[in-house]
Design a protein around this motif. Structure first.
Motif, short mmCIF file in Angstrom:
data_model
loop_
_atom_site.label_atom_id
_atom_site.label_comp_id
_atom_site.label_asym_id
_atom_site.label_seq_id
_atom_site.Cartn_x
_atom_site.Cartn_y
_atom_site.Cartn_z
N ARG A 77 39.86 98.20 -44.13
CA ARG A 77 41.07 97.82 -43.39
C ARG A 77 40.74 97.32 -41.99
O ARG A 77 41.27 96.33 -41.52
N PHE A 78 39.84 98.03 -41.31
CA PHE A 78 39.45 97.63 -39.95
C PHE A 78 38.80 96.25 -39.96
O PHE A 78 39.09 95.40 -39.13
N VAL A 79 37.89 96.05 -40.91
CA VAL A 79 37.18 94.77 -41.00
C VAL A 79 38.17 93.64 -41.30
O VAL A 79 38.09 92.56 -40.69
N GLU A 80 39.09 93.88 -42.22
CA GLU A 80 40.09 92.86 -42.54
C GLU A 80 40.91 92.46 -41.32
O GLU A 80 41.18 91.28 -41.10
N LYS A 81 41.27 93.44 -40.51
CA LYS A 81 42.04 93.13 -39.30
C LYS A 81 41.19 92.31 -38.32
O LYS A 81 41.66 91.31 -37.77
N LEU A 82 39.95 92.71 -38.13
CA LEU A 82 39.06 91.98 -37.21
C LEU A 82 38.74 90.59 -37.75
O LEU A 82 38.62 89.64 -36.99
N GLU A 83 38.62 90.50 -39.07
CA GLU A 83 38.37 89.20 -39.71
C GLU A 83 39.57 88.27 -39.50
O GLU A 83 39.42 87.08 -39.22
N GLY A 84 40.77 88.83 -39.62
CA GLY A 84 41.99 88.06 -39.42
C GLY A 84 42.10 87.50 -38.02
O GLY A 84 42.67 86.43 -37.81
N LYS A 85 41.51 88.20 -37.07
CA LYS A 85 41.51 87.75 -35.67
C LYS A 85 40.27 86.90 -35.37
O LYS A 85 40.04 86.53 -34.22
N ARG A 86 39.49 86.66 -36.40
CA ARG A 86 38.23 85.88 -36.30
C ARG A 86 37.21 86.50 -35.33
O ARG A 86 36.46 85.81 -34.67
N LEU A 87 37.23 87.84 -35.28
CA LEU A 87 36.29 88.55 -34.41
C LEU A 87 35.03 88.96 -35.15
O LEU A 87 34.01 89.26 -34.53
N VAL A 88 35.09 89.01 -36.48
CA VAL A 88 33.92 89.26 -37.33
C VAL A 88 34.06 88.38 -38.57
O VAL A 88 35.14 87.86 -38.86
#
Length: 151
Positions: A77-88
């Protein structure tokens, strides 16, 4: 020691309970951390995950969970959120999933470090350096013993 005759026995039992005291403390620290990390636009947990990724450049998703003591579903869930913000970004090699840095994620690093320092400075007003060290050692001992019981 609490006296059962003081009329406040329930409050006494709660304050003497390690579980209650630690969860109450975690909530209080959580509020302080949320305020410190507000400028990053991330929760403290998301910022910490991003910090780990930025430090390594690329890290196995499983290792993130082990280092942060979080379940695989929480990490996802954390990764998906950061991915959505293009941070990872994610990179898959067979069954292995690696979390990688991005330019946008790296650009937030300075702000994350500032937030971390603000958080640390806030603790300095509460506990001495020696008390902080003792608390961390005791907490790590508890975690170690509790983790060994789970196995």
């Amino acid at each position: 020691m609490c006296n059962g005759n003081n009329g406040n026995e329930q409050e006494c039992m709660l304050n003497g309970c390690l579980f209650f005291s630690t969860t109450k403390l975690a909530r209080a620290f959580g509020k302080i951390a949320e305020e410190a990390f507000k400028k990053t636009g991330l929760s403290p947990s998301h910022a910490l995950l991003l910090y780990l990724v930025n430090q390594t450049g690329s890290i196995h998703q499983k290792e993130i969970g082990e280092r942060l003591h979080l379940t695989p579903s929480t990490i996802t869930r954390f990764v998906e959120k950061l991915e959505g913000k293009r941070l990872v970004s994610k990179r898959t090699e067979g069954k292995n999933v690696y979390i990688c840095t991005t330019e946008d994620g790296l650009a937030l690093m300075e702000e994350i470090i500032k937030a971390w320092n603000v958080l640390e400075d806030g603790y300095k007003d509460i506990l001495t350096e020696e008390e902080s060290g003792q608390f961390i050692r005791i907490s790590n001992k508890l975690l170690s013993k509790l983790n060994n019981q789970e196995e």
